[in-house]
Design an enzyme around this catalytic site. Sequence first.
Site, PDB file in Angstrom:
ATOM      1  N   ASN A 171     -74.087 -18.193  49.695  1.00 60.81           N
ATOM      2  CA  ASN A 171     -73.941 -16.950  48.941  1.00 60.81           C
ATOM      3  C   ASN A 171     -72.506 -16.795  48.445  1.00 60.81           C
ATOM      4  OD1 ASN A 171     -74.795 -14.077  48.228  1.00 60.81           O
ATOM      5  ND2 ASN A 171     -73.043 -13.676  49.568  1.00 60.81           N
ATOM      6  N   GLU A 172     -72.351 -16.522  47.170  1.00 59.28           N
ATOM      7  CA  GLU A 172     -71.043 -16.181  46.565  1.00 59.28           C
ATOM      8  C   GLU A 172     -69.893 -17.017  47.140  1.00 59.28           C
ATOM      9  OE1 GLU A 172     -70.491 -11.884  46.650  1.00 59.28           O
ATOM     10  OE2 GLU A 172     -72.027 -11.631  45.140  1.00 59.28           O
ATOM     11  N   GLU A 291     -78.779 -10.996  42.552  1.00 62.14           N
ATOM     12  CA  GLU A 291     -78.200  -9.701  42.944  1.00 62.14           C
ATOM     13  C   GLU A 291     -77.890  -8.939  41.669  1.00 62.14           C
ATOM     14  OE1 GLU A 291     -75.049  -9.392  45.879  1.00 62.14           O
ATOM     15  OE2 GLU A 291     -75.850 -11.126  46.965  1.00 62.14           O
ATOM     16  N   GLN A 351     -80.140  -3.641  46.866  1.00 62.50           N
ATOM     17  CA  GLN A 351     -81.005  -4.237  47.876  1.00 62.50           C
ATOM     18  C   GLN A 351     -82.294  -3.414  47.954  1.00 62.50           C
ATOM     19  OE1 GLN A 351     -78.853  -5.318  51.472  1.00 62.50           O
ATOM     20  NE2 GLN A 351     -77.250  -6.339  50.296  1.00 62.50           N
TER      21      GLN A 351
END
Length: 502
Positions: A171-172, A291, A351
């Site tokens: 992630n990221e 996201e 989310q």
Amino acid sequence: MKAKMIINSSFIIDKIDPRLYGTFVEHLGRCVYEGIYEPSHKTADKYGFRNDVKGLVRELNTTFIRYPGGNFVSGYNWEDGIGPRENRPKKLDLAWKTLETNEVGVHEFVTWANEVNAEVNMAVNLGTRGIEEARNIVEYCNHKSGTYWSDLRRKNGAEEPFKIKTWCLGNEMDGPWQMGAKTAEEYGRISAEAAKLMKWTDETIELVACGSSAKSMPTFASWEATILEHTYDHVDYLSLHSYYNNRNNDIKSYLAQSISMDEFIKSVIAICDYIKAKKHSKKTVNLSFDEWNVWYHSNEQDNKIREEDPWSIAPPMLEDIYNFEDALLVGSLLITLLKNCDRVKIACLAQLVNVIAPIMTEKGGDAWRQTTFYPFMHVANLGHGTVLRPVVECPVYNCEEFSSVPFIDTIAVLNENNNELIIFAVNRSIDEAIEFDIDAQGLVLADNAAFTELCGHDLKAVNTKNNAVVVPKEKTSVKIENNVLKAELAPLSWNVIRVGVK
Ligand code: AHR
């Protein structure tokens, strides 16, 4: 004001991948604990999951849920979340400065996701861990039996494999805030090797490589190009993340943010296709916008919580309370994803519960729908089938951040299974209704249409547990004349029009 959309059943963008209506559950704040899971709640099921929340998640109709993070995953040991609960370790989560109890792990999450009819999208830790742990979790989840990891899963209560199809490679990883952040070269290498081993373990899986954590990152574009040089042959999707805000309190620019999402998508497509050309590859890498949302209302409050109350369990974090203008933008962002559905195959609203979420809960109390719940619910329930390529004639406006912004943002979906045409539209005009004509060529429209709208609210109006102010209304002002659908779109409105087709 007048506007027109021409569509033709033969002119299509693409079929919608059902994973476009994904959301995200991270071990962050009260998303898992006090969100989906609260064993002492009066509606809790035998696993400790709240039935009232499950009901709202089913109503939202999210198809696909990314798990377990987010920044959290970059320090996560997935093995901490398996086996008897009493033996699971409590650990510091350095991403959010909280304490993780590991009461919920992969078994519990898969069970819950099955109950809300959603597919699990699992992320592996490529921050503090590596290719060995990544291949082990694929074996644990997806291998039938007869190996150490698959038999451990069976011993832990899941006889059948979880069959998780889509996996995120970290992630990221470009973000300095990420545990184990990497340079593009470092991430390119580790993600290519992880991808190889994961696919060798289960050749049916699909993999998402991390793009830049935001378009504003100084390394944006070169990060994508470098990591794809390493991973192109091994991965299926590249990720995009973007959060929007109205910090300047400028509604005209705010509602035009979907243009920025569209430009971001087009840039990432260009990079993927550049590497495809450079490698003389026949394969196309598609996009996972895993996201996206509005995120800013809670920023100040969160800084305080992290400073004043570190290492607590499930503190209230990232609890944005969404207003009417946020719902309008979320509608427009969904339309943008649909317009790009030929390349954006996966998307996750970040989310799902309590943490920048469409659903809020109170500990021991109610669960309710935020304003942004409705556009997502409409599109996720109705937006299935084929997106038609529209030609829209519409007046435009200029604002601080953009020029020539069409007053209407709109798209049409043909649901062939239900013989239905669905139009989603946002009227960005602050004070003018729009007479909107939809000329549906190649389709014979039924005599009646259903029209649902969100409109007429103060831009800052919010929903609370006792007061659902921003809710959809049914409208009758839609006509069909000579196979042209005519609707009036109120100023500042989210609109959903459904008409049968032959
Ligand atoms: O969704 C909240 C956080 O935003 C995620 O953990 C991270 O990936 C992103 O920066």
